[in-house]
Design a protein around this motif. Structure first.
Motif, PDB file in Angstrom:
ATOM      1  N   PRO A  45      -0.270   0.912 -10.256  1.00  0.00           N
ATOM      2  CA  PRO A  45      -1.078   1.708  -9.333  1.00  0.00           C
ATOM      3  C   PRO A  45      -2.584   1.429  -9.388  1.00  0.00           C
ATOM      4  O   PRO A  45      -3.320   1.922  -8.538  1.00  0.00           O
ATOM      5  N   HIS A  46      -3.055   0.664 -10.361  1.00  0.00           N
ATOM      6  CA  HIS A  46      -4.491   0.425 -10.502  1.00  0.00           C
ATOM      7  C   HIS A  46      -4.917  -0.777  -9.667  1.00  0.00           C
ATOM      8  O   HIS A  46      -4.448  -1.894  -9.891  1.00  0.00           O
ATOM      9  N   ILE A  47      -5.838  -0.557  -8.744  1.00  0.00           N
ATOM     10  CA  ILE A  47      -6.258  -1.603  -7.813  1.00  0.00           C
ATOM     11  C   ILE A  47      -6.943  -2.766  -8.526  1.00  0.00           C
ATOM     12  O   ILE A  47      -6.853  -3.909  -8.088  1.00  0.00           O
ATOM     13  N   THR A  68       0.835  -1.210   0.000  1.00  0.00           N
ATOM     14  CA  THR A  68       0.000   0.000   0.000  1.00  0.00           C
ATOM     15  C   THR A  68       0.862   1.249   0.000  1.00  0.00           C
ATOM     16  O   THR A  68       0.545   2.225  -0.672  1.00  0.00           O
ATOM     17  N   ALA A  69       1.956   1.231   0.729  1.00  0.00           N
ATOM     18  CA  ALA A  69       2.854   2.385   0.749  1.00  0.00           C
ATOM     19  C   ALA A  69       3.496   2.603  -0.621  1.00  0.00           C
ATOM     20  O   ALA A  69       3.634   3.743  -1.079  1.00  0.00           O
ATOM     21  N   SER A  70       3.837   1.542  -1.292  1.00  0.00           N
ATOM     22  CA  SER A  70       4.504   1.637  -2.582  1.00  0.00           C
ATOM     23  C   SER A  70       3.565   2.083  -3.704  1.00  0.00           C
ATOM     24  O   SER A  70       3.951   2.872  -4.559  1.00  0.00           O
ATOM     25  N   LEU A  71       2.334   1.579  -3.676  1.00  0.00           N
ATOM     26  CA  LEU A  71       1.422   1.814  -4.791  1.00  0.00           C
ATOM     27  C   LEU A  71       0.367   2.895  -4.516  1.00  0.00           C
ATOM     28  O   LEU A  71      -0.429   3.210  -5.393  1.00  0.00           O
ATOM     29  N   GLY A  72       0.344   3.430  -3.316  1.00  0.00           N
ATOM     30  CA  GLY A  72      -0.579   4.511  -3.007  1.00  0.00           C
ATOM     31  C   GLY A  72      -2.008   4.073  -2.758  1.00  0.00           C
ATOM     32  O   GLY A  72      -2.928   4.883  -2.829  1.00  0.00           O
ATOM     33  N   TRP A  73      -2.217   2.815  -2.471  1.00  0.00           N
ATOM     34  CA  TRP A  73      -3.555   2.317  -2.150  1.00  0.00           C
ATOM     35  C   TRP A  73      -3.811   2.492  -0.666  1.00  0.00           C
ATOM     36  O   TRP A  73      -2.887   2.595   0.136  1.00  0.00           O
ATOM     37  N   THR A  74      -5.085   2.460  -0.276  1.00  0.00           N
ATOM     38  CA  THR A  74      -5.403   2.405   1.146  1.00  0.00           C
ATOM     39  C   THR A  74      -5.373   0.934   1.555  1.00  0.00           C
ATOM     40  O   THR A  74      -5.508   0.036   0.713  1.00  0.00           O
TER      41      THR A  74
END
Length: 168
Positions: free
Chosen positions: A98-100, A38-44
């Motif tokens: 970055p796409h969930i 999550t930290a790497s890809l900007g997801w929650t």
């Protein structure tokens, strides 16, 4: 080779296969990956935490299908392609962007083919080789679930700390 002439290598190999299978690798190791991914890809964390639900849905569909394929075509013809596809799909996790939706797609696909790495398939293979001592053989094989529960998250944590989450 004398090792492979003894049928007891089959439950031992099944134990190892179950240990590195879908539940241990994709589900039980999931919490170890949560923070770095999550930290790497900007997801929650909430976004990423939905992935195991996808696993459950795809596994529900795959298990009966897999059982039918093993009954119809035999262990090797049904399982080997599924093993290969599971491995390839798991390696795709290192390519996440970055796409969930990519995570959900890879988790769903890995879950579908990863059903081949569960106790169902290995139990069938072990049962074919054992009439007497079948209970012991199945016990050895399915002990892989317990080993995987303990070992795989620890291995994942070690690999993340030393090589990063993509390599792990």
């Amino acid at each position: 080779m004398a090792l492979f002439q003894n049928r007891w290598w089959i439950p031992v190999a099944a134990c190892i296969g179950i240990m590195v299978g879908l539940p241990s690798v994709l589900i039980l190791s999931f919490p170890v990956f949560l923070k770095p991914v999550t930290a790497s890809l900007g997801w929650t964390r909430g976004m990423m935490s939905s992935a195991p639900a996808v696993t459950g849905l795809f596994t529900l569909v795959a298990q009966p299908l897999l059982g039918r394929l093993v009954d119809r075509f035999g262990f090797k013809r049904a399982m080997l392609p599924a093993f290969v596809l599971f491995s390839l799909t798991m390696s795709c996790l290192s390519l996440l962007g970055p796409h969930i939706w990519m995570l959900y797609l890879v988790y769903g696909t890995a879950s579908f083919f990863g059903a081949s790495s569960g106790p169902l398939a290995y139990s069938k293979a072990v049962a074919l080789w054992f009439d007497t001592n079948r209970g012991l053989a199945l016990g050895i094989a399915t002990a892989g679930a317990g080993f995987g529960t303990i070992v795989m998250p620890l291995i994942a944590q070690y690999l993340i700390e030393h090589y990063g989450w993509r390599t792990a």
